[in-house]
Write a protein that holds these residues in place. Structure first.
Motif, PDB file in Angstrom:
ATOM      1  N   HIS A  44       0.837  -1.202   0.000  1.00  0.00           N
ATOM      2  CA  HIS A  44       0.000   0.000   0.000  1.00  0.00           C
ATOM      3  C   HIS A  44       0.875   1.257   0.000  1.00  0.00           C
ATOM      4  N   LYS A  45       0.226   2.390  -0.146  1.00  0.00           N
ATOM      5  CA  LYS A  45       0.930   3.665  -0.186  1.00  0.00           C
ATOM      6  C   LYS A  45       1.546   3.952   1.175  1.00  0.00           C
ATOM      7  N   LEU A  46       2.813   4.447   1.172  1.00  0.00           N
ATOM      8  CA  LEU A  46       3.534   4.653   2.424  1.00  0.00           C
ATOM      9  C   LEU A  46       4.479   5.838   2.268  1.00  0.00           C
ATOM     10  N   ILE A  50       2.601  10.181   6.217  1.00  0.00           N
ATOM     11  CA  ILE A  50       1.428   9.407   6.630  1.00  0.00           C
ATOM     12  C   ILE A  50       1.612   8.855   8.036  1.00  0.00           C
ATOM     13  N   LEU A  51       2.854   8.424   8.375  1.00  0.00           N
ATOM     14  CA  LEU A  51       3.099   7.794   9.669  1.00  0.00           C
ATOM     15  C   LEU A  51       3.210   8.798  10.812  1.00  0.00           C
ATOM     16  N   LYS A  52       3.175  10.081  10.529  1.00  0.00           N
ATOM     17  CA  LYS A  52       3.151  11.062  11.629  1.00  0.00           C
ATOM     18  C   LYS A  52       1.811  11.030  12.346  1.00  0.00           C
ATOM     19  N   ALA A  53       0.714  10.863  11.645  1.00  0.00           N
ATOM     20  CA  ALA A  53      -0.621  10.739  12.238  1.00  0.00           C
ATOM     21  C   ALA A  53      -1.483   9.947  11.266  1.00  0.00           C
ATOM     22  N   PRO A  54      -1.308   8.615  11.183  1.00  0.00           N
ATOM     23  CA  PRO A  54      -1.982   7.827  10.142  1.00  0.00           C
ATOM     24  C   PRO A  54      -3.458   7.632  10.440  1.00  0.00           C
ATOM     25  N   PRO A  55      -4.291   7.507   9.409  1.00  0.00           N
ATOM     26  CA  PRO A  55      -5.694   7.143   9.611  1.00  0.00           C
ATOM     27  C   PRO A  55      -5.809   5.710  10.141  1.00  0.00           C
ATOM     28  N   ARG A  56      -6.992   5.391  10.621  1.00  0.00           N
ATOM     29  CA  ARG A  56      -7.221   4.061  11.182  1.00  0.00           C
ATOM     30  C   ARG A  56      -7.013   2.965  10.131  1.00  0.00           C
ATOM     31  N   LYS A  57      -7.454   3.216   8.897  1.00  0.00           N
ATOM     32  CA  LYS A  57      -7.335   2.213   7.843  1.00  0.00           C
ATOM     33  C   LYS A  57      -5.879   1.894   7.551  1.00  0.00           C
ATOM     34  N   ASP A  58      -5.024   2.947   7.452  1.00  0.00           N
ATOM     35  CA  ASP A  58      -3.597   2.713   7.170  1.00  0.00           C
ATOM     36  C   ASP A  58      -2.930   1.962   8.314  1.00  0.00           C
ATOM     37  N   PHE A  59      -3.277   2.300   9.572  1.00  0.00           N
ATOM     38  CA  PHE A  59      -2.674   1.595  10.704  1.00  0.00           C
ATOM     39  C   PHE A  59      -3.062   0.117  10.688  1.00  0.00           C
ATOM     40  N   PHE A  60      -4.345  -0.163  10.423  1.00  0.00           N
ATOM     41  CA  PHE A  60      -4.785  -1.557  10.404  1.00  0.00           C
ATOM     42  C   PHE A  60      -4.091  -2.333   9.280  1.00  0.00           C
ATOM     43  N   LEU A 105      -6.413   6.680  17.413  1.00  0.00           N
ATOM     44  CA  LEU A 105      -5.070   6.364  16.907  1.00  0.00           C
ATOM     45  C   LEU A 105      -4.292   7.604  16.473  1.00  0.00           C
ATOM     46  N   GLY A 106      -4.937   8.483  15.776  1.00  0.00           N
ATOM     47  CA  GLY A 106      -4.215   9.620  15.198  1.00  0.00           C
ATOM     48  C   GLY A 106      -3.974  10.770  16.147  1.00  0.00           C
ATOM     49  N   SER A 107      -4.426  10.688  17.393  1.00  0.00           N
ATOM     50  CA  SER A 107      -4.258  11.818  18.321  1.00  0.00           C
ATOM     51  C   SER A 107      -2.800  11.928  18.763  1.00  0.00           C
ATOM     52  N   PRO A 108      -2.328  13.137  19.106  1.00  0.00           N
ATOM     53  CA  PRO A 108      -0.905  13.325  19.469  1.00  0.00           C
ATOM     54  C   PRO A 108      -0.493  12.584  20.736  1.00  0.00           C
ATOM     55  N   HIS A 109      -1.415  12.350  21.693  1.00  0.00           N
ATOM     56  CA  HIS A 109      -1.025  11.700  22.937  1.00  0.00           C
ATOM     57  C   HIS A 109      -1.144  10.176  22.861  1.00  0.00           C
ATOM     58  N   THR A 110      -1.727   9.647  21.783  1.00  0.00           N
ATOM     59  CA  THR A 110      -1.905   8.183  21.658  1.00  0.00           C
ATOM     60  C   THR A 110      -0.982   7.570  20.613  1.00  0.00           C
ATOM     61  N   TRP A 111      -0.801   8.235  19.481  1.00  0.00           N
ATOM     62  CA  TRP A 111      -0.038   7.646  18.383  1.00  0.00           C
ATOM     63  C   TRP A 111       1.413   7.342  18.728  1.00  0.00           C
ATOM     64  N   PRO A 112       2.153   8.155  19.526  1.00  0.00           N
ATOM     65  CA  PRO A 112       3.551   7.796  19.831  1.00  0.00           C
ATOM     66  C   PRO A 112       3.696   6.441  20.516  1.00  0.00           C
TER      67      PRO A 112
END
Length: 548
Positions: A44-46, A50-60, A105-112
């Motif tokens: 998939h596209k990468l 995108i990995l700074k704050a990815p959507p739920r679909k990309d993370f899954f 997932l994409g929030s600043p306090h959760t994604w790291p």
């Protein structure tokens, strides 16, 4: 009757010591994750953005791709928010991932924290790729003289593992496991099945199986060669028959043309004959009704001679035409006999097509025989020839597929032979390792016996000293008791140190057991799958060989 395990379960939640919220740490994790995914062919596209704050679909998609490298053919379920934390927990991730973090997932306090978990998973995959199937060699390193048997430590580990599982399930007797341990040690000492004679018998049996398999393969090759030769003969007969039928068609056309020309000539001659007879009748009437002079009679005689001569010539031509017609009819009858004999040979070959089971299934209900000479040509052109072409193509495909399957089965057989050789080498190595470990065990027993004798001597010396102390008048009872207490303290300190060493050894064994049990279950599953596939392949080859 199942017993509870006494191993402690940590109840405190560990805190991640890594600088997860640091931007530089996040950038390093993103670069590492992008590099790994790109190297392994992420479909998939990468990009780092995108990995700074990815959507739920990309993370899954990223998680599904990574976890499928640990569990093949894995597909994420309908509730990934509950499934992913459980998977991290099963993999042994030391820090907790909550369901609420999955929903944000994409929030600043959760994604790291999720990014750090993915990087941990990448490190786990890299470690698994490096270790692979060689974990046994790390935990139980082989010795130089053990190249085809399991190390004694691994045998003892398997024994302790099985007896512990049985004990946890409520069993108190382990005679079966003791017998298995004895058999493994005997095999390590004397070889598989108890000696070189049984090994020779097993080797002969395997050689006989190998010879039978090679004979079956040779027979299938011979059958395939015969079928190819029959196909070549059928092709040649088909070409000859087509050529012969074309020649016969041309010859029949030429005969028809000659017959038509002869009929036209006969009609012309018949018309001429009719005209001549009519003219003669008219002349006869004229001759009878008129009076002829001597000159007229002479002319009539001369004309009669001419007419007789013309009649003789016409009869000669008719006889020649009849002779030519007869000769042409004889040639046509001979040609028809030749055609009928060729048709009979062709019908015999067509009946063979019906008798061969492997060919009858491709016949598609077509009758290849030519029964009547009147419609044989039309039937051969419209029905038989297209069916033979189709049959030829189908057989070509079957031969190609069988050749491909034969090559694949040869590769599987060579791989199995190589695996057998590797297993033989490992067995010899393990036997040499067992022998060396038995020597070490005997040496340790001797050292332990010497230590025990030394302790007995020390005990006897202490008893003598105590008796001397009691008999000695220069020492008091309090001094003797003090010396005894000092001796007891030294003995207790030694016992405590030995107990600590024993606890450390037990802890190491528990950790090793847990890791090795997981590894063994995974290896057994892989071996069962490979064995089942190999048996299915061999069964398929036998069935195809019997059919062919």
């Amino acid at each position: 009757l199942r017993r509870a395990s006494h191993m402690g379960v940590p109840t405190t939640i560990l805190k991640d010591p890594r600088k997860v919220s640091d931007k530089s740490f996040q950038a390093i994790c993103v670069a590492k994750l992008v590099e790994f995914l790109t190297e392994k062919g992420y479909p998939h596209k990468l990009s780092p953005e995108i990995l700074k704050a990815p959507p739920r679909k990309d993370f899954f998609q990223i998680f599904e791709f990574l976890y499928s490298m640990l569990t093949p053919r894995y597909r994420i379920g309908k509730k990934p928010e509950e499934e992913i934390p459980k998977i991290f927990k099963e993999l042994g991730y030391p820090f907790m991932i909550s369901k609420t973090a999955m929903y944000a997932l994409g929030s600043p306090h959760t994604w790291p924290t999720i990014l750090a978990a993915l990087v941990w998973m990448v490190d786990l995959i890299k470690f698994g790729m490096r270790v692979g199937k060689s974990i046994d060699s790390f935990l139980f390193p082989p010795n130089e003289d053990e190249f085809d048997t399991l190390p004694e430590s691994q045998i003892l580990f398997d024994y302790v593992e099985k007896t512990y599982i049985a004990y946890m399930e409520g069993n108190d007797s382990f005679e079966d496991y003791d017998e298995q341990l004895s058999n493994h040690l005997n095999q390590k000492l004397y070889g598989i099945s108890g000696g070189i004679e049984n090994l020779d018998e097993e080797n002969k049996r395997l050689e006989n199986e190998l010879d039978s398999l090679e004979q079956e393969i040779q027979e299938s090759q011979e059958k395939l060669k015969k079928m190819q030769e029959e196909e070549v003969c059928l092709k040649e007969n088909d070409e000859k028959m087509n050529k012969y039928l074309a020649e016969m068609d041309g010859y029949v056309e030429s005969l028809e043309k000659n017959y038509q020309n002869v009929e036209k000539e006969i009609e012309t001659l018949a018309a001429d004959l009719h005209n001549i007879k009519a003219s003669n009748d008219e002349k006869q009437l004229i001759f009878e009704s008129q009076e002829f002079s001597q000159e007229d009679i002479e002319q009539i005689k001369i004309h009669r001679k001419d007419m007789l001569r013309q009649i003789d010539d016409a009869e000669a031509r008719v006889a020649n035409v009849d002779q030519e017609i007869w000769s042409e009819e004889m040639r046509a009858s001979k040609m028809l006999e030749t055609v009928e004999s060729s048709c009979n040979e062709y019908n015999d070959l067509a009946q063979l097509l019906k008798l061969i089971p492997s060919t009858a299934q491709y016949a598609c209900g077509v009758d290849y025989e030519l029964s009547s000479r009147h419609n044989a040509r039309d039937k051969f052109t419209d029905v038989v020839k297209p069916a033979l072409q189709s049959l030829k193509e189908q057989w070509a495909e079957v031969v190609h597929e069988k050749s491909k399957e034969l090559m694949m089965e040869k590769d599987v057989y060579e791989q199995c032979s190589a695996d057998c050789m590797d297993l033989d080498n490992e067995l010899k190595l393990k036997e040499s390792q067992l022998k060396r470990l038995e020597d070490d065990l005997e040496y340790k027993k001797q050292i332990g016996q010497k230590e025990f004798e030394k302790q007995q001597e020390e005990k006897e010396g202490l008893e003598k000293e105590m008796s001397q102390i009691k008999l000695s008048s220069g020492k008091t009872l309090s001094e003797g008791q003090k010396e005894v207490r000092d001796t007891q303290k030294s003995v207790e300190s030694k016992m405590r140190s030995m107990e600590q060493d024993l606890e450390l050894y037990k802890t190491f064994l528990k950790k090793s057991f847990s890791k090795l049990i997981d590894h063994k279950e995974r290896v057994e599953g892989i071996l069962e799958t490979m064995t089942q596939k190999l048996e299915e392949k061999l069964q398929t080859v036998k069935i195809e060989t019997e059919r062919s």
